[in-house]
Design an enzyme around this catalytic site. Structure first.
Site, short mmCIF file in Angstrom:
data_model
loop_
_atom_site.label_atom_id
_atom_site.label_comp_id
_atom_site.label_asym_id
_atom_site.label_seq_id
_atom_site.Cartn_x
_atom_site.Cartn_y
_atom_site.Cartn_z
N ASP A 16 1.43 -1.24 -0.10
CA ASP A 16 0.30 0.37 0.37
C ASP A 16 0.98 1.38 -0.32
O ASP A 16 1.70 0.93 0.78
CB ASP A 16 -1.44 -0.24 1.67
CG ASP A 16 -1.74 1.03 1.12
OD1 ASP A 16 -1.95 1.15 -0.31
OD2 ASP A 16 -2.79 1.18 1.87
N ASN A 64 -10.63 -2.79 -5.15
CA ASN A 64 -9.76 -1.61 -6.10
C ASN A 64 -10.63 -1.76 -7.39
O ASN A 64 -10.39 -0.30 -8.03
CB ASN A 64 -8.67 -2.49 -6.34
CG ASN A 64 -7.72 -2.04 -4.77
OD1 ASN A 64 -6.76 -2.73 -4.57
ND2 ASN A 64 -7.99 -0.90 -3.76
C1 IPE Z 1 -5.10 -2.60 0.13
O1 IPE Z 1 -5.30 -1.65 -0.57
C2 IPE Z 1 -5.04 -3.48 -1.16
C3 IPE Z 1 -3.52 -3.47 -1.91
C4 IPE Z 1 -2.44 -3.42 -1.86
C5 IPE Z 1 -3.73 -4.27 -2.99
P1 IPE Z 1 -6.23 -0.60 -0.55
O2 IPE Z 1 -5.63 1.24 -0.11
O3 IPE Z 1 -6.87 -0.78 -1.53
O4 IPE Z 1 -6.82 -0.61 1.15
P2 IPE Z 1 -7.50 0.53 1.66
O5 IPE Z 1 -8.69 1.00 0.79
O6 IPE Z 1 -6.54 1.72 2.68
O7 IPE Z 1 -7.91 -0.25 2.99
C1 IPE Z 2 -1.66 0.51 -3.41
O1 IPE Z 2 -1.78 1.32 -3.20
C2 IPE Z 2 -1.95 -0.46 -4.93
C3 IPE Z 2 -3.46 -0.59 -5.32
C4 IPE Z 2 -3.92 -0.83 -4.72
C5 IPE Z 2 -3.87 -1.14 -6.52
P1 IPE Z 2 -2.43 2.56 -3.45
O2 IPE Z 2 -3.07 3.23 -4.39
O3 IPE Z 2 -3.43 1.94 -2.75
O4 IPE Z 2 -2.15 3.35 -2.45
P2 IPE Z 2 -2.43 4.60 -1.73
O5 IPE Z 2 -2.89 3.96 -0.38
O6 IPE Z 2 -3.61 5.49 -2.72
O7 IPE Z 2 -1.56 6.24 -1.08
MG MG Z 3 -4.34 2.35 -0.19
#
Ligand code: IPE
Ligand code: IPE
Ligand code: MG
Length: 229
Positions: A16, A64
């Site tokens: 993340d 996602n």
């Molecule tokens: C979790 O990250 C999913 C992945 C790393 C693929 P998210 O950014 O989607 O999680 P939340 O929304 O903060 O819980």
């Molecule tokens: C995790 O990074 C990757 C995916 C969920 C695909 P994020 O896209 O959630 O990054 P933040 O949390 O917005 O920084």
């Molecule tokens: Mg995230």
């Protein structure tokens, strides 16, 4: 006397922080995802070298899939590029690639690329990288419950586990989450029953091999009791 833990067998990473990494640099979110992909390739190499047997990477959650179309298209393009370019490396020296999750919701060519790389994997690999793509634990458990209903009869924990995407893999003994959030976000909820958890504020594209080693060292210093005294 309590025993300290040996190297974890299956390390899960909730990768993340890509979006925030990009935002800090005034770049589009896609640049963060690209930097994250580059980091994945290096971490896979490193985890294999230090002797971890499975690296399970949360790449895209079921939740996602409700992100804006442009962000998802960007991610699919990165999957296209990286799975094509790095397939030989990911499969080198008795290494395997596995994908868990529902590929049917992905563009067909992306799903096909992933299936193809999995099918070219050796049968008894020394190292396996597992990509969780359009993966959600609840969806996985419901899917397994439906299989169980079709089979009929009573389930045990072992027989139910064999109906999950992770059927032939050991449970993760260590789960790392980068990016500062303190939650599992629907990642391996069943399998993580006894996983050690590790949270770091480091955003995924900044999560170097050294950060990984620091996390592993932390794991190795923990005492795992599994309910015993
Ligand atoms: C979790 O990250 C999913 C992945 C790393 C693929 P998210 O950014 O989607 O999680 P939340 O929304 O903060 O819980
Ligand atoms: C995790 O990074 C990757 C995916 C969920 C695909 P994020 O896209 O959630 O990054 P933040 O949390 O917005 O920084
Ligand atoms: Mg995230």
């Amino acid at each position: 006397m309590s025993e300290k833990s040996a190297l974890p067998v299956n390390v899960g990473i909730i990768m993340d922080g890509n979006g925030r990494w990009a935002k800090k640099r005034l770049l589009p979110r896609s640049a963060g995802h690209d930097a994250g992909m580059k980091r994945i390739i290096k971490l896979v190499r490193h985890a294999c070298e230090i002797g971890v047997k499975y690296l399970t990477l949360y790449a895209l959650s079921t939740e996602n899939l409700s992100r804006p179309k442009e962000e998802l298209e960007g991610l699919y393009n990165l999957f296209r590029t990286y799975f094509e370019k790095y397939a030989p490396e990911l499969l080198k020296e008795n290494s395997a690639v596995k994908v868990i999750g529902d590929l049917s919701a992905l563009p067909e060519d992306v799903a096909e690329k992933m299936r193809s790389i999995c099918s070219r994997s050796p049968e008894n690999p020394q190292f396996t990288v597992v990509f969780a793509v359009n993966y959600g634990s609840r969806a996985e458990i419901v899917r397994a419950a439906n299989f169980a209903c079709e089979l009929g009869g009573k389930m045990t924990e072992q027989s139910f586990s064999r109906l999950l995407y992770t059927a032939d893999m050991p449970d993760p003994d260590f789960i790392i989450r980068t990016g500062g959030e303190l939650r599992l976000s629907n990642f391996l909820l069943w399998q993580a029953a006894y996983a050690e958890l590790y949270f770091t504020d480091v955003l995924f594209p900044d999560f170097t091999d050294k950060h990984f080693d620091k996390a592993i060292k932390d794991f190795c210093g923990r005492t795992r009791r599994f309910g015993k005294v």
